[in-house]
Design a protein around this motif. Structure first.
Motif, mmCIF file in Angstrom:
data_model
loop_
_atom_site.group_PDB
_atom_site.id
_atom_site.type_symbol
_atom_site.label_atom_id
_atom_site.label_comp_id
_atom_site.label_asym_id
_atom_site.label_seq_id
_atom_site.Cartn_x
_atom_site.Cartn_y
_atom_site.Cartn_z
ATOM 1 N N SER A 115 1.747 -2.857 -0.609
ATOM 2 C CA SER A 115 0.981 -2.394 -1.761
ATOM 3 C C SER A 115 -0.195 -3.321 -2.012
ATOM 4 O O SER A 115 -0.229 -4.474 -1.554
ATOM 5 C CB SER A 115 1.856 -2.341 -3.020
ATOM 6 O OG SER A 115 2.187 -3.660 -3.448
ATOM 7 N N ASN A 140 -2.601 0.976 -4.342
ATOM 8 C CA ASN A 140 -2.248 1.597 -3.063
ATOM 9 C C ASN A 140 -0.804 1.272 -2.709
ATOM 10 O O ASN A 140 -0.353 0.135 -2.910
ATOM 11 C CB ASN A 140 -3.152 1.072 -1.943
ATOM 12 C CG ASN A 140 -4.579 1.549 -2.073
ATOM 13 O OD1 ASN A 140 -4.864 2.724 -1.877
ATOM 14 N ND2 ASN A 140 -5.481 0.635 -2.409
ATOM 15 N N ASN A 166 -0.264 5.810 3.294
ATOM 16 C CA ASN A 166 -0.842 5.146 2.128
ATOM 17 C C ASN A 166 -1.408 6.157 1.132
ATOM 18 O O ASN A 166 -2.042 7.149 1.509
ATOM 19 C CB ASN A 166 -1.950 4.198 2.580
ATOM 20 C CG ASN A 166 -2.572 3.458 1.412
ATOM 21 O OD1 ASN A 166 -1.968 2.559 0.840
ATOM 22 N ND2 ASN A 166 -3.780 3.856 1.037
ATOM 23 N N ASP A 167 -1.162 5.896 -0.146
ATOM 24 C CA ASP A 167 -1.739 6.709 -1.210
ATOM 25 C C ASP A 167 -2.277 5.799 -2.303
ATOM 26 O O ASP A 167 -1.648 4.796 -2.652
ATOM 27 C CB ASP A 167 -0.683 7.643 -1.822
ATOM 28 C CG ASP A 167 -1.242 8.460 -2.983
ATOM 29 O OD1 ASP A 167 -2.049 9.377 -2.715
ATOM 30 O OD2 ASP A 167 -0.897 8.162 -4.145
ATOM 31 N N ALA A 169 -3.730 5.569 -6.354
ATOM 32 C CA ALA A 169 -3.674 6.271 -7.636
ATOM 33 C C ALA A 169 -4.018 5.290 -8.756
ATOM 34 O O ALA A 169 -3.960 4.068 -8.591
ATOM 35 C CB ALA A 169 -2.284 6.876 -7.865
ATOM 36 N N HIS A 197 2.371 8.352 -7.430
ATOM 37 C CA HIS A 197 1.821 8.479 -6.079
ATOM 38 C C HIS A 197 2.387 9.729 -5.401
ATOM 39 O O HIS A 197 3.527 10.134 -5.676
ATOM 40 C CB HIS A 197 2.169 7.258 -5.233
ATOM 41 C CG HIS A 197 1.471 6.011 -5.658
ATOM 42 N ND1 HIS A 197 0.219 5.666 -5.229
ATOM 43 C CD2 HIS A 197 1.868 5.018 -6.494
ATOM 44 C CE1 HIS A 197 -0.140 4.513 -5.753
ATOM 45 N NE2 HIS A 197 0.847 4.104 -6.536
ATOM 46 N N SER A 198 1.610 10.286 -4.490
ATOM 47 C CA SER A 198 2.067 11.371 -3.632
ATOM 48 C C SER A 198 1.813 10.943 -2.190
ATOM 49 O O SER A 198 0.663 10.913 -1.728
ATOM 50 C CB SER A 198 1.322 12.673 -3.955
ATOM 51 O OG SER A 198 1.788 13.740 -3.157
ATOM 52 N N LEU A 199 2.891 10.596 -1.469
ATOM 53 C CA LEU A 199 2.774 9.995 -0.149
ATOM 54 C C LEU A 199 3.023 11.042 0.939
ATOM 55 O O LEU A 199 4.114 11.637 1.010
ATOM 56 C CB LEU A 199 3.790 8.862 0.000
ATOM 57 C CG LEU A 199 3.809 7.789 -1.098
ATOM 58 C CD1 LEU A 199 4.915 6.776 -0.826
ATOM 59 C CD2 LEU A 199 2.471 7.090 -1.192
ATOM 60 N N ASP A 217 6.772 12.437 -3.822
ATOM 61 C CA ASP A 217 6.292 11.878 -5.090
ATOM 62 C C ASP A 217 7.077 10.608 -5.422
ATOM 63 O O ASP A 217 8.314 10.610 -5.432
ATOM 64 C CB ASP A 217 6.451 12.888 -6.223
ATOM 65 C CG ASP A 217 5.560 14.111 -6.039
ATOM 66 O OD1 ASP A 217 4.496 13.972 -5.414
ATOM 67 O OD2 ASP A 217 5.937 15.204 -6.520
#
Length: 366
Positions: A115, A140, A166-167, A169, A197-199, A217
């Motif tokens: 992260s 992230n 990686n996502d 938000a 997050h939506s990965l 999610d």
């Protein structure tokens, strides 16, 4: 009075993902917000955990905690006597777990979590006693999890892997502080919001895709931290913190698992208390003890085989010149006993585990 050695202690990183409650690593430090003037800083730390246990057949697991490093940075600008703003970069969450081949029950089970977070903050002082601070957080998160060994044979998940892309938000941070400068007193309350997050997720078993590409999610927890410091004698400072992390909102449920979660994280508190002492115009030191809350019982996920901790950290700072300060520290963490389980069935035991970590910080005023 400066916050003697406080930053040096704070930057000494956690020993594994479960050093603090849940996946916490950096602890979302906020002391940089309360510094004076214009400055930049950079910090770096490393950890060497020793987390050894045995499975239900008494086979050794090997050291499942990989060594790792974290870094952080910040820049702060004093716009006026009342207003300051800046940017903090840190790595708030992480995990590095890998079971060796000597454990047939969990051989190859592994988890990595990475992260980064960028917090743009502002602080406004109403007067010498009261201030507010807050800002926007961009975070992230990515991860990779493997379930392997006899513990997952009956469920058909032996060899299962989930790769989470990686996502990024947004979230936010907000807080307030009360200070009495003449005695170096400060009490600050800071809230970090949940971040959703939506990965994008790819799922395989022994390399064979077992589900269509999907999004998982994941919510990282809200946290509330109370930080305090006060002078107790000439050149002597007492400081500490109480931090609550709301991890019950954090679950990871890939589609192929039929609603089951890969995580088993509980809400909990982290507490620390320390003392700092300035020995000269250039040298200062600090000592800190801390405690992280255990779960309701010793049962844990194999992906995080520690359960609470206590630690001792020693820090020092050196004023290199009028503009530059160097800080560093070392930390020893002792972990609580833990029983990894799969579906409620114990599959091993861990005890007597520990970690050594160290870090440094350099701060430049301009």
């Amino acid at each position: 009075m400066k916050t003697i050695g406080l930053a040096a202690t704070a930057l000494v990183v956690s020993a594994v993902a479960a050093q603090a409650v849940g996946l916490d690593r950096s602890g979302r430090p906020t002391s940089f917000i309360f510094e004076d003037g214009n400055m930049v800083e950079f910090s770096f730390g490393g950890a060497n955990p020793s987390i050894d246990g045995s499975d239900v057949f008494t086979n050794p697991t090997g050291n499942i905690g990989d060594s790792f490093a974290v870094w952080g940075a910040g820049i702060r600008y004093q716009a006026s006597d009342k207003l300051s703003f800046g940017l903090i970069i840190d790595e708030p969450y992480g995990a590095d777990i890998m079971y060796g081949p000597s454990s047939t029950v969990l051989d190859g089970t592994a988890a990595t979590v990475d992260s980064s977070a960028y917090t743009a903050f502002a602080r406004y002082k109403f007067n010498d006693n009261f201030s507010v601070h807050g800002g926007l957080v961009y975070q992230n998160v990515s991860a990779n999890v493997t379930l392997s060994g006899l513990a997952y044979q009956s469920s058909g998940l032996n060899g299962y892997n989930a790769a989470f892309s990686n996502d990024g938000a947004f979230g936010y941070m907000v807080g307030a502080a009360y200070e009495i400068p003449r005695i170096a007193l400060r009490v600050a309350l800071t809230y970090h919001s949940e971040i959703d997050h939506s990965l994008d997720t790819t799922q395989t078993i022994n390399g064979v895709v077992v589900a269509p590409p999907s999004a998982t999610d994941v919510t990282t927890p809200e946290t509330i931290a109370l930080d305090f410091q006060t002078g107790v004698a000439a050149d002597t400072l007492v400081f500490g913190s109480i931090r609550f992390s709301h991890y019950s909102v954090t679950s990871v449920r890939p589609t192929a698992l039929g609603g089951a979660s890969l995580t088993d994280l509980e809400n909990g508190f982290d507490v620390s208390l320390g003392v700092g002492r300035r020995f000269s115009e250039k040298w200062a030191g600090s000592a800190t003890v801390g405690w992280s809350q255990k779960g309701e019982d010793d049962l844990v996920s194999p992906l995080g085989s520690t359960n609470g901790s206590v630690f001792l950290a020693l820090g020092a700072s050196y004023q290199l010149n009028e503009k530059t300060e160097i800080s560093g520290g070392v930390r020893y963490t002792d972990f609580g006993n833990a029983i990894p389980n799969v579906g409620g069935n114990p599959v091993g035991a861990f005890g007597g585990d520990s970690a050594v970590s160290a870090g440094f910080r350099i701060q430049y005023s301009f």
